[in-house]
Motif scaffolding. Structure first.
Motif, PDB file in Angstrom:
ATOM      1  N   ASP A 136       0.828  -1.216   0.000  1.00  0.00           N
ATOM      2  CA  ASP A 136       0.000   0.000   0.000  1.00  0.00           C
ATOM      3  C   ASP A 136       0.858   1.260   0.000  1.00  0.00           C
ATOM      4  O   ASP A 136       0.575   2.232  -0.708  1.00  0.00           O
ATOM      5  N   SER A 137       1.935   1.232   0.805  1.00  0.00           N
ATOM      6  CA  SER A 137       2.820   2.396   0.878  1.00  0.00           C
ATOM      7  C   SER A 137       3.546   2.622  -0.437  1.00  0.00           C
ATOM      8  O   SER A 137       3.684   3.760  -0.899  1.00  0.00           O
ATOM      9  N   SER A 167       2.501   1.757  -3.386  1.00  0.00           N
ATOM     10  CA  SER A 167       1.522   2.261  -4.350  1.00  0.00           C
ATOM     11  C   SER A 167       1.278   3.749  -4.160  1.00  0.00           C
ATOM     12  O   SER A 167       1.171   4.506  -5.131  1.00  0.00           O
ATOM     13  N   THR A 168       1.200   4.178  -2.892  1.00  0.00           N
ATOM     14  CA  THR A 168       0.963   5.595  -2.608  1.00  0.00           C
ATOM     15  C   THR A 168       2.115   6.453  -3.121  1.00  0.00           C
ATOM     16  O   THR A 168       1.907   7.497  -3.737  1.00  0.00           O
ATOM     17  N   ALA A 173      -4.311  11.737  -3.363  1.00  0.00           N
ATOM     18  CA  ALA A 173      -3.185  10.946  -2.869  1.00  0.00           C
ATOM     19  C   ALA A 173      -2.679  11.473  -1.528  1.00  0.00           C
ATOM     20  O   ALA A 173      -2.341  10.693  -0.624  1.00  0.00           O
ATOM     21  N   ALA A 190      -5.077  10.498   1.214  1.00  0.00           N
ATOM     22  CA  ALA A 190      -4.895   9.093   1.579  1.00  0.00           C
ATOM     23  C   ALA A 190      -3.617   8.907   2.384  1.00  0.00           C
ATOM     24  O   ALA A 190      -3.581   8.138   3.353  1.00  0.00           O
ATOM     25  N   LEU A 191      -2.556   9.622   2.015  1.00  0.00           N
ATOM     26  CA  LEU A 191      -1.279   9.502   2.705  1.00  0.00           C
ATOM     27  C   LEU A 191      -1.400   9.911   4.175  1.00  0.00           C
ATOM     28  O   LEU A 191      -0.835   9.261   5.061  1.00  0.00           O
ATOM     29  N   THR A 231      -7.184   4.479   1.646  1.00  0.00           N
ATOM     30  CA  THR A 231      -6.498   4.227   0.385  1.00  0.00           C
ATOM     31  C   THR A 231      -7.416   3.455  -0.554  1.00  0.00           C
ATOM     32  O   THR A 231      -8.056   2.479  -0.149  1.00  0.00           O
ATOM     33  N   PHE A 232      -7.499   3.914  -1.800  1.00  0.00           N
ATOM     34  CA  PHE A 232      -8.353   3.317  -2.824  1.00  0.00           C
ATOM     35  C   PHE A 232      -9.831   3.344  -2.425  1.00  0.00           C
ATOM     36  O   PHE A 232     -10.608   2.479  -2.818  1.00  0.00           O
ATOM     37  N   SER A 233     -10.216   4.337  -1.621  1.00  0.00           N
ATOM     38  CA  SER A 233     -11.611   4.506  -1.237  1.00  0.00           C
ATOM     39  C   SER A 233     -12.395   5.082  -2.406  1.00  0.00           C
ATOM     40  O   SER A 233     -11.834   5.492  -3.432  1.00  0.00           O
ATOM     41  N   GLN A 246     -11.241   8.618  -3.285  1.00  0.00           N
ATOM     42  CA  GLN A 246      -9.998   8.674  -4.044  1.00  0.00           C
ATOM     43  C   GLN A 246     -10.224   8.257  -5.497  1.00  0.00           C
ATOM     44  O   GLN A 246      -9.665   8.858  -6.418  1.00  0.00           O
TER      45      GLN A 246
END
Length: 225
Positions: free
Chosen positions: A131-132, A134-135, A177, A180-181, A187-189, A192
């Motif tokens: 996840d990190s 990807s961010t 982004a 989300a960070l 994340t990917f909500s 977003q």
């Protein structure tokens, strides 16, 4: 009359490939890694995860290649920003590839279910790593895309309405982004995803424009005052 050269065609094809592979990867990965029993879910859907990882890797390589393909056309107008776009999109590719590695490692861990709690803890760590990564990749994408849309706006190699649309899309995506960070949204909500839709449409419009119209006739590169 517009110039149909290999640079415009290559960039258009790469834009389509990068967007398509990203969407396909997301469709395959879905919510498999969202539950509490990560390894159990992965063990039941290994082929789905492996296919998703394959498209993650394709997306990583094609995303990194977009700015490289555009660089020869953009450097005469703003070499620094064109090079910056290449650098950030290469960073994007590296971190998206790292996210794909995380998916592959998760599949490997799923084969060690007998390891018990320690394996579950490792799976949680790998999920957080993915996840990190990807961010960071998303942040690098929006930075690199902003740079080449700025050069497009300055050079008029594509219509300015298309450049402005790209800049608006990157701003919205970058805001999503960052939210989300810092944990303001998941994340990917849904939020977003909605904020990312404009740039997804924009990249496809740009791809079609480059394939059909190519670059505008060359305009003189700006000279120092």
């Amino acid at each position: 009359m517009r110039t149909h050269d290999a640079r415009a065609t290559t960039a258009g094809l790469l834009l389509i490939a990068a967007t398509a592979s990203s969407l396909i990867a997301t469709a395959f990965l879905g919510s498999v890694l969202d539950g509490a029993d990560i390894l159990g879910a992965v063990a039941l859907q290994q082929n789905r995860l492996l296919t998703g990882a394959l498209f993650q890797i394709v997306g990583a390589f094609t995303s990194a290649s977009i700015a490289v393909a555009l660089y020869p056309a953009l450097k005469r107008y703003a070499a620094g920003m064109a090079l910056g776009a290449v650098a950030f999109r290469l960073i994007e590719g590296v971190f998206f590839a790292l996210a794909a590695v995380g998916t592959l490692v998760m599949v490997g861990l799923s084969e060690q279910l007998t390891a018990g709690a320690s394996a579950d803890a490792s799976a949680e760590l790998v999920r957080e790593l993915g996840d990190s990564a990807s961010t960071v990749g998303i942040l690098a994408f929006y930075t690199g895309a902003t740079l080449y849309y700025l050069v497009f706006f300055r050079s008029r190699l594509i219509p300015r309405w298309l450049s402005v649309g790209g800049l608006a899309g990157t701003v919205l995506g970058l805001v999503a982004a960052l939210l989300a960070l810092f944990g303001a949204i998941a994340t990917f909500s849904g939020t977003q995803i909605v904020l990312n839709l404009p740039i997804a449409v924009q990249e496809m419009v740009l791809a079609v424009w480059l394939l059909v119209k190519g670059f505008s006739p060359k305009t003189p590169a700006p000279t120092a005052a």
